[in-house]
Write a protein that holds these residues in place. Structure first.
Motif, mmCIF file in Angstrom:
data_model
loop_
_atom_site.group_PDB
_atom_site.id
_atom_site.type_symbol
_atom_site.label_atom_id
_atom_site.label_comp_id
_atom_site.label_asym_id
_atom_site.label_seq_id
_atom_site.Cartn_x
_atom_site.Cartn_y
_atom_site.Cartn_z
ATOM 1 N N ARG A 1 -8.948 6.917 2.023
ATOM 2 C CA ARG A 1 -8.219 7.344 0.979
ATOM 3 C C ARG A 1 -6.918 7.312 1.366
ATOM 4 N N ASN A 2 -5.856 6.691 0.491
ATOM 5 C CA ASN A 2 -4.613 6.385 0.482
ATOM 6 C C ASN A 2 -3.664 7.608 0.259
ATOM 7 N N GLU A 3 -3.224 8.364 1.415
ATOM 8 C CA GLU A 3 -2.279 9.564 1.062
ATOM 9 C C GLU A 3 -0.932 9.574 1.043
ATOM 10 N N GLY A 4 -0.352 7.835 1.040
ATOM 11 C CA GLY A 4 0.800 7.807 0.857
ATOM 12 C C GLY A 4 1.588 7.303 2.279
ATOM 13 N N ARG A 5 2.681 6.882 2.248
ATOM 14 C CA ARG A 5 3.585 6.846 3.315
ATOM 15 C C ARG A 5 2.723 5.987 4.452
ATOM 16 N N GLY A 6 1.863 5.200 3.922
ATOM 17 C CA GLY A 6 1.193 4.462 5.266
ATOM 18 C C GLY A 6 0.087 5.470 5.645
ATOM 19 N N LEU A 7 -0.421 6.367 5.563
ATOM 20 C CA LEU A 7 -1.271 7.181 5.966
ATOM 21 C C LEU A 7 -2.582 7.416 5.353
ATOM 22 N N ALA B 1 -8.478 -0.662 -4.173
ATOM 23 C CA ALA B 1 -8.242 -0.095 -5.532
ATOM 24 C C ALA B 1 -7.824 1.240 -5.441
ATOM 25 N N ASP B 2 -7.069 1.662 -6.731
ATOM 26 C CA ASP B 2 -6.793 3.249 -6.809
ATOM 27 C C ASP B 2 -8.119 3.738 -7.300
ATOM 28 N N VAL B 3 -8.964 4.153 -6.390
ATOM 29 C CA VAL B 3 -10.311 4.776 -6.573
ATOM 30 C C VAL B 3 -10.119 6.199 -7.552
ATOM 31 N N ASP B 4 -8.923 6.969 -7.185
ATOM 32 C CA ASP B 4 -8.769 8.563 -7.572
ATOM 33 C C ASP B 4 -7.715 8.621 -8.632
ATOM 34 N N GLY B 5 -6.970 7.592 -8.885
ATOM 35 C CA GLY B 5 -6.073 7.649 -9.934
ATOM 36 C C GLY B 5 -4.877 8.372 -9.679
ATOM 37 N N PHE C 1 0.962 -1.376 0.056
ATOM 38 C CA PHE C 1 -0.066 0.017 -0.079
ATOM 39 C C PHE C 1 0.926 1.453 0.027
ATOM 40 N N ASP C 2 1.986 1.340 0.633
ATOM 41 C CA ASP C 2 2.768 2.489 0.792
ATOM 42 C C ASP C 2 4.078 2.133 -0.237
ATOM 43 N N ARG C 3 3.920 1.405 -1.265
ATOM 44 C CA ARG C 3 4.825 1.366 -2.448
ATOM 45 C C ARG C 3 6.332 1.309 -1.988
ATOM 46 N N ASP C 4 6.708 0.641 -1.048
ATOM 47 C CA ASP C 4 8.198 0.660 -0.740
ATOM 48 C C ASP C 4 8.608 -0.625 -0.959
ATOM 49 N N GLY C 5 8.003 -1.418 -1.719
ATOM 50 C CA GLY C 5 8.653 -2.803 -2.014
ATOM 51 C C GLY C 5 8.093 -3.868 -1.166
ATOM 52 N N SER C 6 7.273 -3.886 -0.016
ATOM 53 C CA SER C 6 7.100 -4.852 0.803
ATOM 54 C C SER C 6 5.709 -4.887 0.809
ATOM 55 N N LEU C 7 5.102 -6.369 0.862
ATOM 56 C CA LEU C 7 3.750 -6.423 1.024
ATOM 57 C C LEU C 7 3.138 -5.937 2.482
ATOM 58 N N ASP C 8 1.981 -5.353 2.489
ATOM 59 C CA ASP C 8 1.518 -5.061 3.630
ATOM 60 C C ASP C 8 -0.052 -5.782 3.916
ATOM 61 N N PHE D 1 -2.179 5.332 -5.710
ATOM 62 C CA PHE D 1 -1.979 4.604 -4.534
ATOM 63 C C PHE D 1 -3.438 3.885 -4.159
ATOM 64 N N SER D 2 -3.511 2.891 -3.609
ATOM 65 C CA SER D 2 -4.648 1.995 -3.717
ATOM 66 C C SER D 2 -5.409 2.519 -2.280
ATOM 67 N N GLU D 3 -6.963 2.431 -2.403
ATOM 68 C CA GLU D 3 -7.531 3.036 -1.364
ATOM 69 C C GLU D 3 -8.053 1.575 -0.829
ATOM 70 N N LEU D 4 -8.637 1.812 0.592
ATOM 71 C CA LEU D 4 -9.307 0.813 1.208
ATOM 72 C C LEU D 4 -10.893 0.828 1.452
ATOM 73 N N PHE D 5 -11.497 0.059 1.342
ATOM 74 C CA PHE D 5 -12.946 0.159 1.385
ATOM 75 C C PHE D 5 -13.281 -1.328 2.380
ATOM 76 N N VAL D 6 -14.223 -0.721 3.258
ATOM 77 C CA VAL D 6 -14.579 -1.862 4.345
ATOM 78 C C VAL D 6 -15.921 -1.935 4.638
ATOM 79 N N THR D 7 -16.768 -3.054 4.588
ATOM 80 C CA THR D 7 -18.282 -3.035 4.948
ATOM 81 C C THR D 7 -18.452 -3.282 6.231
ATOM 82 N N ASN D 8 -19.668 -2.755 6.911
ATOM 83 C CA ASN D 8 -19.757 -2.705 8.319
ATOM 84 C C ASN D 8 -21.192 -3.018 8.693
#
Length: 593
Positions: free
Chosen positions: A372-378, A348-352, A294-301, A355-362
């Motif tokens: 929304r993924n702001e990068g750097r794990g935020l 998925a990368d919702v906004d192009g 998710f943070d594009r550092d080369g390692s799976l999260d 960086f991939s966003e996360l969606f969770v059902t509740n």
């Protein structure tokens, strides 16, 4: 405007949207039960429980996004819950997932269905058989369960993950269960063999979501499995609806968490448990898992959707260890940081922006959560901003998927709903599924009335997966229902230009989870990431698909960033077909062309 005022306004807007929707559909959160239960024995509060049958789907239209082709497909499979025993057990309401895989490597996606199980009057759980359906093309499937050796006893099944554990090109199967989860090795696309005991994967108890991915960068695909509850029939509780006094299934907060597990692949079908060494938190209540960088550092999260406790985000270090950063990253729950009853998850990368966003059902009375993924794990909670608040609050969300349903290269969103308690609820048991159109990467618009006749009937949806079953460049759907049939839905959009890819790692694990693909010339949203897990207890088509190419009939160049760190260019790839991209066979590059 101070923070308190902004919060009040936001709450007002959410409530206004919810009540407006309820006015339109003519129902309230306290609508009549679907179905009504009749107590037959005051002593033990057993119930007769029959799903409502007076909902007929509307007629199909040519303009529908999806067409129900289940009847003609040959896929005839129904989930079992064991609810008829009248014991109100915890496991019986959670349903099961579905999986899509090309088990025989013929280029067509096949379908694996999980059966759930039965419960005896004395509380003994037994597993129902799964079903493997071979894709013959043109939405015609054949049941090959017995032929491939999958007609074997399994425990009460819930979740499924697909992964190539031996890097031999044959997708293997993990099935999680209440009982003993099981690993099946694919032997050259002809037969599956249970290798659970010899593999070192020991998973007795209650396990749910699962996903494969190489988390320690050694070229072998590893396994993450979520635990749910420490529950047994012998230690069950009697819970009742506080209003009616009728017995019902208990809430998950009544029972202790179960431990999640990480298994590292040692090769030759052997695994080593590395849960403690990896830094996983104790306990969980996990129902959804997705693996991606998710943070594009080369390692799976790893993101874990937990039920009634805060969600987990494990930032990977690339060596099989993780730091749990959900609090710092803004991913624990709702916009105020409170935990929710989370079930399904997708990314998925919702906004192009790459960086991939996360969606969770509740659960009911909770919005679903878009981060929304702001990068750097935020991440930033953006449910309201993207138009996804309010409408879902009466419902209980389970399976969910991002998919480019209308073939404009933007990820749309589907949500499957259905309640889990028989009496103690504020909304109907059977609930509508919903389809949202991505509006230029800025909002989602509700287009459920255009989705198709299948969507016009309330259901109890659990698992769902996406797949291009007829290889026409349009993503189709397969959906499982609690105590209901598997449904196969054909995408009725016609692709004018598209291109798809199967990725095959070499230095990376063969599954290549975490790889990134870009195509040139650039259409809008020109990048795809290969992830594992997602939805609810299910596994989708692993191929990456691009639609709406800028030059419809001209070849494209493809840039692949492999999990190993190698970046390669594959030139002059013809459109309107699927291609296999093998790591090491492209031209090594440092920059994009």
């Amino acid at each position: 405007m101070n923070r308190s005022s902004r919060t009040s306004i936001k709450r007002f807007l959410v409530l206004r949207e919810a009540f407006f929707f309820l006015f339109l559909v003519g129902c309230t959160p306290s609508a009549q039960d679907i179905p009504e239960s009749v107590e037959t024995s005051p002593a033990d509060h057993r119930v007769e429980f029959q799903l409502m049958s007076d909902h007929a789907p509307r007629s199909s239209r040519q303009t529908d996004w999806f067409l129900d082709v289940t009847t003609k497909s040959g896929v005839n499979f129904t989930h079992q819950s064991g609810r008829k025993a009248g014991l109100f057990t915890m496991p019986e309401g959670f349903g099961a997932g579905v999986a899509v895989l090309d088990y025989d490597s013929d280029g067509k996606m096949d379908l694996l269905c999980l059966g759930g199980g039965t419960i005896s009057p004395d509380g003994k759980f037994s597993g129902a058989p799964c079903g493997l359906f071979k894709n013959n093309g043109d939405f015609q499937f054949t049941d090959v369960t017995e032929q491939v050796g999958l007609n074997v006893p399994v425990d009460y099944s819930h979740g499924v993950a697909i992964g190539d554990i031996e890097n031999d090109g044959d997708p293997d199967i993990l099935i999680t269960a209440f009982g003993q989860s099981r690993l099946f090795r694919n032997e050259e696309g002809t037969r599956f063999v249970d290798i659970t005991e010899e593999s070192g994967i020991s998973l007795a108890g209650w396990h749910t979501a699962c996903a494969f991915g190489d988390v320690n960068s050694d070229g072998l695909t590893d396994l993450y499995v979520a635990g749910y509850l420490q529950w047994s029939f012998e230690e069950d509780q009697v819970c009742k609806d506080p209003e009616s006094g009728r017995r019902d299934v208990c809430m998950p907060g009544n029972f202790p968490d179960a431990q999640d597990h990480l298994f590292l692949n040692l090769g030759n079908g052997k695994f080593r448990e590395a849960t403690s060494d990896a830094g996983l938190l104790p306990g969980g209540k996990g129902l959804g898992v997705v693996l991606e960088d998710f943070d594009r550092d080369g390692s799976l999260d790893i993101y874990v959707a937990n039920d009634v406790i805060r969600n987990y985000f494990y930032k990977g270090h690339g060596d099989g260890t993780f730091a749990e950063t959900a609090v710092l990253g803004g991913l624990v729950g709702n916009e105020f940081g409170a935990p929710e009853g989370s079930m399904g998850v997708d990314a998925a990368d919702v906004d192009g922006d790459g960086f991939s966003e996360l969606f969770v059902t509740n659960y009911e009375n909770e919005d679903n959560s878009l981060y929304r993924n702001e990068g750097r794990g935020l991440f930033n909670h953006q449910t309201v901003a993207f138009g996804l608040s309010g409408l879902v609050r009466p419902y209980v969300g389970f399976g969910t998927l991002f998919l480019d349903a209308d073939l404009n290269n933007l990820p749309d969103l589907i949500i499957g709903n259905g309640h889990i308690t028989y009496h103690n609820r504020q909304s109907d048991f059977q609930q509508p599924s919903m389809l949202y159109k991505n509006e230029n990467g800025k909002r989602f618009g509700n287009v459920s009335d255009q989705a198709g006749a299948w969507f016009s009937v309330p259901r109890v949806v659990r698992g769902m997966a996406r797949a291009d079953f007829d290889n026409d460049g349009a993503i189709d759907l397969v959906i499982s229902e609690w105590e209901g049939p598997i449904s196969v839905l054909k995408n009725q959009h016609k692709a004018n230009s598209w291109i798809g890819f199967t990725l095959q790692g070499s230095a990376s694990s063969r599954d290549a989870i975490g790889a990134r693909v870009q195509i040139f010339p650039l259409p809008r949203f020109h990048e795809r990431t290969l992830r594992s897990g997602g939805s609810y207890l299910s596994s989708s088509d692993p191929r990456l698909l691009f639609s709406a190419l800028q030059k419809q009939s001209e070849p494209v160049d493809v840039r692949v960033e492999w999990p190993s760190g190698q970046i390669e260019l594959y030139s002059e790839m013809p459109p309107n077909q699927y291609h296999r991209l093998v790591e090491g066979l492209g031209r090594p590059i440092l920059d994009t062309p």
